[in-house]
Design an enzyme around this catalytic site. Structure first.
Site, PDB file in Angstrom:
ATOM      1  N   PRO A   9      65.611  11.468  31.683  1.00 28.26           N
ATOM      2  CA  PRO A   9      65.647  10.981  30.308  1.00 28.26           C
ATOM      3  C   PRO A   9      65.520  12.063  29.247  1.00 28.26           C
ATOM      4  O   PRO A   9      64.731  13.005  29.395  1.00 28.26           O
ATOM      5  CB  PRO A   9      64.453  10.015  30.235  1.00 28.26           C
ATOM      6  N   ASN A  10      66.315  11.900  28.214  1.00 27.89           N
ATOM      7  CA  ASN A  10      66.337  12.751  27.007  1.00 27.89           C
ATOM      8  C   ASN A  10      66.953  14.124  27.232  1.00 27.89           C
ATOM      9  O   ASN A  10      67.123  14.880  26.274  1.00 27.89           O
ATOM     10  CB  ASN A  10      64.919  12.887  26.405  1.00 27.89           C
ATOM     11  N   ARG A  17      67.506  18.472  20.819  1.00 29.83           N
ATOM     12  CA  ARG A  17      66.132  17.985  20.909  1.00 29.83           C
ATOM     13  C   ARG A  17      65.118  19.143  20.895  1.00 29.83           C
ATOM     14  O   ARG A  17      65.294  20.111  21.647  1.00 29.83           O
ATOM     15  CB  ARG A  17      66.067  17.242  22.249  1.00 29.83           C
ATOM     16  N   TYR A  22      62.925  23.492  24.038  1.00 28.56           N
ATOM     17  CA  TYR A  22      64.001  23.384  25.042  1.00 28.56           C
ATOM     18  C   TYR A  22      65.222  24.267  24.763  1.00 28.56           C
ATOM     19  O   TYR A  22      66.154  24.287  25.566  1.00 28.56           O
ATOM     20  CB  TYR A  22      64.423  21.919  25.186  1.00 28.56           C
ATOM     21  N   ASN A  71      65.454  17.594  37.427  1.00 34.17           N
ATOM     22  CA  ASN A  71      64.553  17.587  36.272  1.00 34.17           C
ATOM     23  C   ASN A  71      64.431  16.128  35.864  1.00 34.17           C
ATOM     24  O   ASN A  71      65.318  15.577  35.186  1.00 34.17           O
ATOM     25  CB  ASN A  71      65.100  18.446  35.130  1.00 34.17           C
ATOM     26  N   ALA A  74      60.281  13.092  31.656  1.00 39.80           N
ATOM     27  CA  ALA A  74      58.977  12.432  31.606  1.00 39.80           C
ATOM     28  C   ALA A  74      58.690  11.571  32.838  1.00 39.80           C
ATOM     29  O   ALA A  74      57.522  11.302  33.150  1.00 39.80           O
ATOM     30  CB  ALA A  74      58.873  11.592  30.334  1.00 39.80           C
ATOM     31  N   GLU A  95      61.967  20.409  42.212  1.00 31.11           N
ATOM     32  CA  GLU A  95      61.581  19.894  40.892  1.00 31.11           C
ATOM     33  C   GLU A  95      61.683  21.034  39.881  1.00 31.11           C
ATOM     34  O   GLU A  95      61.160  22.128  40.124  1.00 31.11           O
ATOM     35  CB  GLU A  95      60.143  19.368  40.937  1.00 31.11           C
ATOM     36  N   HIS A  97      61.555  22.252  35.628  1.00 34.96           N
ATOM     37  CA  HIS A  97      61.269  22.006  34.208  1.00 34.96           C
ATOM     38  C   HIS A  97      61.692  23.210  33.395  1.00 34.96           C
ATOM     39  O   HIS A  97      61.453  24.355  33.799  1.00 34.96           O
ATOM     40  CB  HIS A  97      59.780  21.720  33.984  1.00 34.96           C
ATOM     41  N   ARG A 104      51.314  22.843  28.288  1.00 38.05           N
ATOM     42  CA  ARG A 104      51.512  21.767  27.319  1.00 38.05           C
ATOM     43  C   ARG A 104      50.439  20.681  27.486  1.00 38.05           C
ATOM     44  O   ARG A 104      49.391  20.936  28.059  1.00 38.05           O
ATOM     45  CB  ARG A 104      52.947  21.234  27.452  1.00 38.05           C
TER      46      ARG A 104
HETATM   47  C1  DQA Z   1      60.614  18.601  30.953  1.00 36.39           C
HETATM   48  C2  DQA Z   1      59.105  18.499  30.733  1.00 36.39           C
HETATM   49  C3  DQA Z   1      58.674  17.048  30.645  1.00 36.39           C
HETATM   50  O1  DQA Z   1      57.276  16.961  30.439  1.00 36.39           O
HETATM   51  C4  DQA Z   1      59.377  16.372  29.488  1.00 36.39           C
HETATM   52  O2  DQA Z   1      59.036  15.001  29.444  1.00 36.39           O
HETATM   53  C5  DQA Z   1      60.843  16.545  29.521  1.00 36.39           C
HETATM   54  C6  DQA Z   1      61.390  17.852  29.895  1.00 36.39           C
HETATM   55  C7  DQA Z   1      61.089  20.079  30.943  1.00 36.39           C
HETATM   56  O3  DQA Z   1      62.199  20.314  31.398  1.00 36.39           O
HETATM   57  O4  DQA Z   1      60.376  20.950  30.449  1.00 36.39           O
HETATM   58  O5  DQA Z   1      61.615  15.660  29.160  1.00 36.39           O
HETATM   59  O6  DQA Z   1      60.913  18.070  32.234  1.00 36.39           O
END
Ligand code: DQA
Length: 139
Positions: A9-10, A17, A22, A71, A74, A95, A97, A104
Site C-alpha cells: 500500500p501507498n 509521497r 521515500y 515491500n 504498512a 522483506e 524497506h 522511525r
Molecule cells: C516502508 C516503511 C513502512 O513503515 C511504511 O508503512 C511504508 C513504506 C518503507 O519502504 O520504508 O509504506 O515499507
C-alpha cells in the site's frame, strides 16, 4: 532466474509521497534501471494497496519463481495473513524497506513478516530493492 517484486500500500505514490523519507523517484523509473542492470534476470513487478491481492500474488508466484522481493508497506507491521502466505509458499522472500524503519516510530520497529522471510533489508533508499535482488545471486 525469475524474481518477483511486490509493493504494498501507498508505494504506487513513490516520487510523490513524503519525498523526504521515500525520495523523488517513481518506482517504474527505478525498475527500468534495475532491469537494464540485470539483463539476464526476469524481474516482474506487481503493486497493490489491497492485502488479499498481495496474498494472491504470493500464491501465484510462490512455487515457481526463484525469489520474491516484498515491500509490504504498512502491512509489514500488521498482517498475520501476509506472514502466513509467506510461510505457505516455497519461494524465498526478502522483506524490503526504503526507509530505516528502526529510526522511525516504534510501531514500525515490529515486523509480522520478518520471521518468515529469508532476510530483511531496510534503510538504503530505493537501492534496498537492488540489494535484495543481488542477495538472490549469492551462491
Ligand atoms: C516502508 C516503511 C513502512 O513503515 C511504511 O508503512 C511504508 C513504506 C518503507 O519502504 O520504508 O509504506 O515499507
Amino acid at each position: 532466474m525469475k524474481i518477483q517484486i511486490i509493493n504494498g500500500p501507498n508505494l504506487n505514490l513513490l516520487g510523490v509521497r513524503e519525498k523526504s523519507i521515500y525520495g523523488n523517484t517513481d518506482f517504474e523509473t527505478y525498475l527500468d534501471g534495475l532491469r537494464k542492470r540485470y539483463t539476464d534476470l526476469v524481474i516482474d513487478y506487481y503493486q497493490s494497496n489491497v492485502e488479499g491481492e498481495i496474498i494472491n500474488k504470493l500464491h501465484e508466484v510462490g512455487f515457481s519463481y526463484n525469489g520474491i522481493v516484498l515491500n509490504a508497506g504498512a502491512y509489514t507491521h500488521t498482517s498475520v495473513a501476509i506472514a502466513d502466505a509467506i510461510a505457505a509458499i516455497s519461494t524465498p522472500v526478502i522483506e524490503v524497506h526504503i526507509s530505516n524503519v528502526y529510526k522511525r516510530e516504534e510501531f514500525r520497529h515490529v515486523s509480522m513478516l520478518a520471521a518468515n522471510c529469508k532476510g530483511v533489508i531496510a534503510g538504503f533508499g530505493m537501492d534496498s530493492y537492488r540489494l535484495a535482488v543481488e542477495s538472490f545471486l549469492i551462491k
